[in-house]
Design an enzyme around this catalytic site. Sequence first.
Site, short mmCIF file in Angstrom:
data_model
loop_
_atom_site.label_atom_id
_atom_site.label_comp_id
_atom_site.label_asym_id
_atom_site.label_seq_id
_atom_site.Cartn_x
_atom_site.Cartn_y
_atom_site.Cartn_z
CE LYS A 260 52.61 -31.43 -8.38
NZ LYS A 260 51.25 -32.14 -8.26
CE LYS B 169 52.32 -37.83 -2.32
NZ LYS B 169 52.35 -37.30 -3.83
CE LYS C 205 46.53 -34.08 -2.24
NZ LYS C 205 46.42 -33.65 -3.80
N1 AQP Z 1 57.25 -38.19 -3.72
C1 AQP Z 1 57.00 -38.78 -5.01
N2 AQP Z 1 57.97 -39.79 -5.47
C2 AQP Z 1 57.72 -40.25 -6.48
N3 AQP Z 1 56.87 -39.80 -7.39
C3 AQP Z 1 56.03 -39.12 -7.03
N4 AQP Z 1 54.79 -38.31 -7.72
C4 AQP Z 1 54.20 -37.56 -6.77
N5 AQP Z 1 54.98 -37.57 -5.74
C5 AQP Z 1 55.97 -38.58 -5.57
C6 AQP Z 1 54.28 -38.63 -9.04
O1 AQP Z 1 54.22 -37.50 -9.65
C7 AQP Z 1 53.31 -37.55 -10.72
C8 AQP Z 1 52.53 -36.38 -10.51
O2 AQP Z 1 51.69 -36.30 -9.41
P1 AQP Z 1 50.58 -35.27 -9.27
O3 AQP Z 1 50.74 -34.17 -9.77
O4 AQP Z 1 49.49 -36.20 -9.84
O5 AQP Z 1 50.25 -35.25 -7.76
P2 AQP Z 1 50.58 -36.11 -6.54
O6 AQP Z 1 50.50 -37.65 -7.10
O7 AQP Z 1 49.40 -35.71 -5.60
O8 AQP Z 1 51.72 -35.26 -6.14
P3 AQP Z 1 52.17 -34.35 -5.32
O9 AQP Z 1 53.60 -33.81 -5.43
O10 AQP Z 1 52.27 -34.77 -3.75
O11 AQP Z 1 51.00 -33.16 -5.29
P4 AQP Z 1 50.01 -32.70 -4.35
O12 AQP Z 1 50.69 -32.29 -3.24
O13 AQP Z 1 49.36 -31.48 -5.00
O14 AQP Z 1 49.18 -33.75 -4.13
C9 AQP Z 1 52.43 -38.72 -10.36
O15 AQP Z 1 52.61 -39.74 -11.09
C10 AQP Z 1 52.75 -38.95 -8.80
O16 AQP Z 1 52.75 -40.46 -8.68
#
Ligand code: AQP
Length: 340
Positions: A211, A208, A120
């Site tokens: 969001k 990956k 990040k």
């Molecule tokens: N691309 C992905 N494929 C499969 N699983 C995913 N998860 C996130 N991205 C993928 C899983 O979704 C759950 C919630 O995620 P989070 O809110 O804890 O944040 P994250 O893992 O950091 O996911 P994001 O979407 O990329 O959010 P941002 O961009 O805000 O950091 C978790 O179980 C995660 O593994």
Amino acid sequence: MELDMKNNKATVFSGVQPSGVLHIGNYLGALAQWVEMQNQYNCIFCVVDYHAITVKQESQELSRRILDVVKIYLASGINPEQAVIFQQSDITAHTELAWILNCAAARLADLNKMTQFKDKGAKKEPACPAGRSVSVGLYDYPVLMAADILLYNTDLVPVGDDQVQHVELCRTLAERFNRDYGQVFKAPQVAVRKQGARIMGLDDPTKKMSKSASSPANYIALTDAPEIAAKKIKRAVTDSGSEVKFDQKQKPALANLLTIYSLLAGIKIKELEENYKGKGYGEFKNGLAEEIKKFLREFQIKYNSFTDQEVKQILRDGADKIRPVANKTLKRVKNKLGII
Ligand code: AQP
């Protein structure tokens, strides 16, 4: 009302950050797994708002997204009669335990190995990924996540692939605290789906789906208008060649699209390859776009059926149910430290 944790069921804990619009990666990697688990386990699902503020959020948007995440849980099929749904900041024990773990179990050497704050940080400031742009909170995120999990004597943590490293750290912290201060914590296991644990970006199959991606072309949001989502699929990056075949190394973009298609439609990848034999990428993408539209239409009917008032009540009830469990664990931890 106290949560009945005295049955013989194992406990499942997981959460999502209200840090952006949830996407099909969140759904396929995490939420779909949670839904399958709720009949079999004591399930606790959290909206981890304190995790979201590790990067800058607009305050009004954050308030809105906290409620929207709960609506997404409900639309995915999480039943608040079966699973506890609550907001992390409603239970002060999370931040208290995180501080204690910071002091009594976590080491700089552990946190320096984590990849999320570097990834990040690199997005914000490529020249200095682990430096100026990263908040102390983002660096410490895995310790707060360990506190979330350990407060509830969790057995299983269902997450996507990117969170596995954090659950492993949670085990390390639990074991280190138990060794140094006496037995309190259960070291949890991670639960990762065989298929869908890492859905990749539509615009770049080497990263990956996320969001907080800079372009909405990266993801299919669960709240995207079905027609917009279909267009995103049609514009998604593909690989060279034209044969619809799952090949992670040679055709990573197609492998990702096949995985999404297979999970949403409940059709094995081998069968999809057979169905699209000799038909090319265009026809395959049309088929996937139709599947996505169908999924989103049905999902959004459910999503739009919940009111903010209902959601706020679910969060209040969830916090009331879960607070005694968290406070009990925190008290045991404080006793071990001599904080009485
Ligand atoms: N691309 C992905 N494929 C499969 N699983 C995913 N998860 C996130 N991205 C993928 C899983 O979704 C759950 C919630 O995620 P989070 O809110 O804890 O944040 P994250 O893992 O950091 O996911 P994001 O979407 O990329 O959010 P941002 O961009 O805000 O950091 C978790 O179980 C995660 O593994």
